[in-house]
Design a protein around this motif. Structure first.
Motif, mmCIF file in Angstrom:
data_model
loop_
_atom_site.group_PDB
_atom_site.id
_atom_site.type_symbol
_atom_site.label_atom_id
_atom_site.label_comp_id
_atom_site.label_asym_id
_atom_site.label_seq_id
_atom_site.Cartn_x
_atom_site.Cartn_y
_atom_site.Cartn_z
ATOM 1 N N MET A 205 -19.960 22.293 3.397
ATOM 2 C CA MET A 205 -18.790 23.139 3.111
ATOM 3 C C MET A 205 -17.854 22.455 2.124
ATOM 4 S SD MET A 205 -19.221 25.939 4.875
ATOM 5 C CE MET A 205 -17.594 26.675 4.953
ATOM 6 N N LEU A 206 -17.655 21.165 2.278
ATOM 7 C CA LEU A 206 -16.779 20.435 1.369
ATOM 8 C C LEU A 206 -17.381 20.348 -0.034
ATOM 9 C CD1 LEU A 206 -15.608 17.559 3.738
ATOM 10 C CD2 LEU A 206 -14.209 19.425 2.847
ATOM 11 N N LEU A 207 -18.700 20.222 -0.137
ATOM 12 C CA LEU A 207 -19.341 20.209 -1.452
ATOM 13 C C LEU A 207 -19.215 21.568 -2.134
ATOM 14 C CD1 LEU A 207 -22.533 18.100 -0.677
ATOM 15 C CD2 LEU A 207 -20.611 17.436 -2.141
ATOM 16 N N LEU A 208 -19.289 22.645 -1.362
ATOM 17 C CA LEU A 208 -19.053 23.975 -1.926
ATOM 18 C C LEU A 208 -17.627 24.104 -2.436
ATOM 19 C CD1 LEU A 208 -19.814 26.918 -2.493
ATOM 20 C CD2 LEU A 208 -19.296 27.439 -0.089
ATOM 21 N N ALA A 209 -16.667 23.595 -1.663
ATOM 22 C CA ALA A 209 -15.272 23.609 -2.104
ATOM 23 C C ALA A 209 -15.090 22.798 -3.383
ATOM 24 C CB ALA A 209 -14.363 23.063 -0.993
ATOM 25 N N GLY A 358 -13.295 18.439 10.386
ATOM 26 C CA GLY A 358 -12.878 19.814 10.671
ATOM 27 C C GLY A 358 -11.603 20.187 9.953
ATOM 28 N N SER A 359 -10.609 19.300 9.947
ATOM 29 C CA SER A 359 -9.360 19.579 9.247
ATOM 30 C C SER A 359 -9.576 19.669 7.736
ATOM 31 C CB SER A 359 -8.333 18.480 9.553
ATOM 32 O OG SER A 359 -7.938 18.508 10.903
ATOM 33 N N SER A 360 -10.399 18.786 7.203
ATOM 34 C CA SER A 360 -10.683 18.823 5.765
ATOM 35 C C SER A 360 -11.353 20.135 5.371
ATOM 36 C CB SER A 360 -11.577 17.643 5.384
ATOM 37 O OG SER A 360 -10.967 16.416 5.697
ATOM 38 N N THR A 361 -12.329 20.559 6.151
ATOM 39 C CA THR A 361 -13.018 21.820 5.866
ATOM 40 C C THR A 361 -12.074 22.994 5.981
ATOM 41 O OG1 THR A 361 -15.084 20.878 6.708
ATOM 42 C CG2 THR A 361 -14.961 23.268 6.540
ATOM 43 N N GLN A 362 -11.220 22.975 6.989
ATOM 44 C CA GLN A 362 -10.279 24.072 7.189
ATOM 45 C C GLN A 362 -9.309 24.200 6.028
ATOM 46 O OE1 GLN A 362 -7.157 24.124 10.475
ATOM 47 N NE2 GLN A 362 -8.735 25.409 11.383
#
Length: 456
Positions: A205-209, A358-362
């Motif tokens: 998810m973070l790589l997509l962001a 979790g916080s980073s992804t959110q």
């Protein structure tokens, strides 16, 4: 009677004889509410309340009010920071130093953020694990979201980008690095392991962001003139934000329904405390009332922070970028960060990783694109181009974290490297000087060009 008993076993959050039903050991494992890493992290800073004196109050309504105040205001180890809230309000209306208003508002936001997590967990006891998970997914970073909205209303897009970027960087490098470092030192003779599956999902998810942040930046540099890409880059950012929100919605389905077992935090060593926490200490509607009140104060203090951050920057000789990227996330999320570190000491890295990742992804997949869409509705042109230095720092943080967590084991050296990466990035923004007025950038450029011509 038998059907009623079966219904209660299937829905363990129902009231029993007018009081919250206490989950049995069997129902907790079968149908009980799941405790996420955020819930476990926040609970580490809570204090168990003694209701001996409260129970002696004869008037039921007064007794309930006093009991709620005891649980909500005094039920945290951060209750010592609550006086900073009225102090910030008084300092604002008396016209004291605006830098004092800024720091008092930051200190006041710290216990409020922890109490929002507590209240959502209390409400989840009545609503069940799915609705509780949705509440946690939307209210988990309510402080950052409210600060961003107030900054957008003041057209301070730079503050929005800096603060959200700082939240991701602090979670990935500072919180996770400190957790791995402290956990590795405290358990130096023990092999530390964690479940890689949750880390893999969050890393994807973070790589997509990161891709959605890189494309507007690369799109700007690919054109012959930057002016030609301003409007197309804005459209690209809005389209990417919609994609990110859809991806986050799919992530919630994955987290709360199809693969919920990957995100449930188990703390077997503290079963007695968990059994006590399975009973709601405040009522359902009382929880909503307190949550609304906390949100009002968060909004008020967030407005103070946005209004005074530039004055604090001038007063302290620090750049707005440093205050927004480094200071705001550290103070605003101190409670959550402390909980992650405490569980790392106990060699419960799954909880620490769940909090940090979790916080980073959110923030990256929900709060940032939501701010872009909200600014779109407000008529403010906010895009996903966070500039070269900021986007490069984000890329390094995500890639280094992904490499760090790829083997499912941990030691203190991994935490030390993440922490040193954060210190280098913090030093970079500490020495960076960006004028508060965007027009000053053009003046500085003209002066530099003219000086170069004269010296030649």
């Amino acid at each position: 009677m038998a059907s009623r008993q079966i219904q209660q076993e299937q829905q363990p959050w129902l009231l029993e004889n007018g009081h919250p039903k206490v989950l049995t050991k069997e129902s907790r494992h079968g149908h009980g509410r799941s405790r996420t890493a955020h819930n476990m992290s926040s609970s580490s800073l809570r204090k168990k309340s003694d209701r001996t004196l409260v129970s002696k109050i004869r008037c039921a309504s007064v007794r309930n009010v006093v009991a709620n105040i005891q649980e909500v205001i005094l039920g945290t180890k951060l209750s010592i920071l609550f006086p900073a809230i009225p102090a910030a309000i008084v300092a604002h209306y008396l016209g004291l130093g605006r830098s004092w208003v800024f720091i008092l508002s930051l200190l006041g936001l710290t216990p409020l953020a922890e109490r929002v997590s507590f209240l959502t967990e209390q409400i989840a006891i009545f609503t069940g694990p799915t609705v509780g998970g949705l509440l946690n997914a939307t209210c988990g970073n309510v402080t950052e979201l409210i600060i961003a909205i107030f900054a957008l209303t003041s057209n301070k897009i730079g503050v929005v980008k800096y603060s959200l970027l700082g939240s991701v960087l602090s979670n990935l490098l500072l919180v996770l690095g400190t957790s791995l470092l402290c956990g590795g030192i405290a358990n130096i003779g023990v092999e530390q392991k964690y479940d890689r599956r949750q880390a893999d999902v969050n890393s994807l998810m973070l790589l997509l962001a990161l891709l959605c942040h890189l494309l507007p930046l690369l799109f700007t540099y690919s054109a012959a003139s930057a002016e030609l890409t301003v409007e197309p880059s804005l459209y690209l950012s809005r389209a990417a934000s919609i994609v990110m929100l859809l991806a986050y919605f799919a992530y919630l389905i994955f987290q709360l329904w199809t693969h919920r077992q990957l995100f449930e935090a188990e703390d077997e060593g503290e079963s007695e405390n968990n059994e006590a926490e399975e009973e709601a200490v405040i009522g359902f509607w009382s929880g909503f009332a307190w949550l609304a009140g906390m949100t009002v104060f968060i909004a008020l203090l967030s407005e103070y922070v946005v209004d005074t951050i530039e004055d604090a920057s001038d007063s302290w000789g620090l750049s707005v970028s440093f205050l927004s990227i480094i200071l705001l996330p550290i103070v605003g999320n101190a409670a959550e960060h402390a909980g992650a570190i405490i569980f790392a000491f106990k060699n419960k890295l799954d909880i620490s990783l769940g909090v940090a990742l979790g916080s980073s992804t959110q923030i990256a997949m929900f709060v940032v694109p939501l701010c872009v869409t909200v600014s779109w509705a407000m008529g403010v042109n906010m895009d996903l181009n966070f500039n070269l230095l900021e986007t490069g720092s984000l890329a390094v943080a995500i890639i280094v974290t992904s490499f760090t967590l790829q083997d499912g084991t941990s030691h203190y050296m991994k935490g030390l490297v993440l922490l040193l990466c954060y210190f280098v990035i913090a030093a970079c923004f500490f020495v960076q000087r960006i004028p508060n007025d965007p027009n000053d950038v053009h003046n500085i450029t003209l002066k530099y060009v003219s000086d170069s011509i004269l010296s030649a």
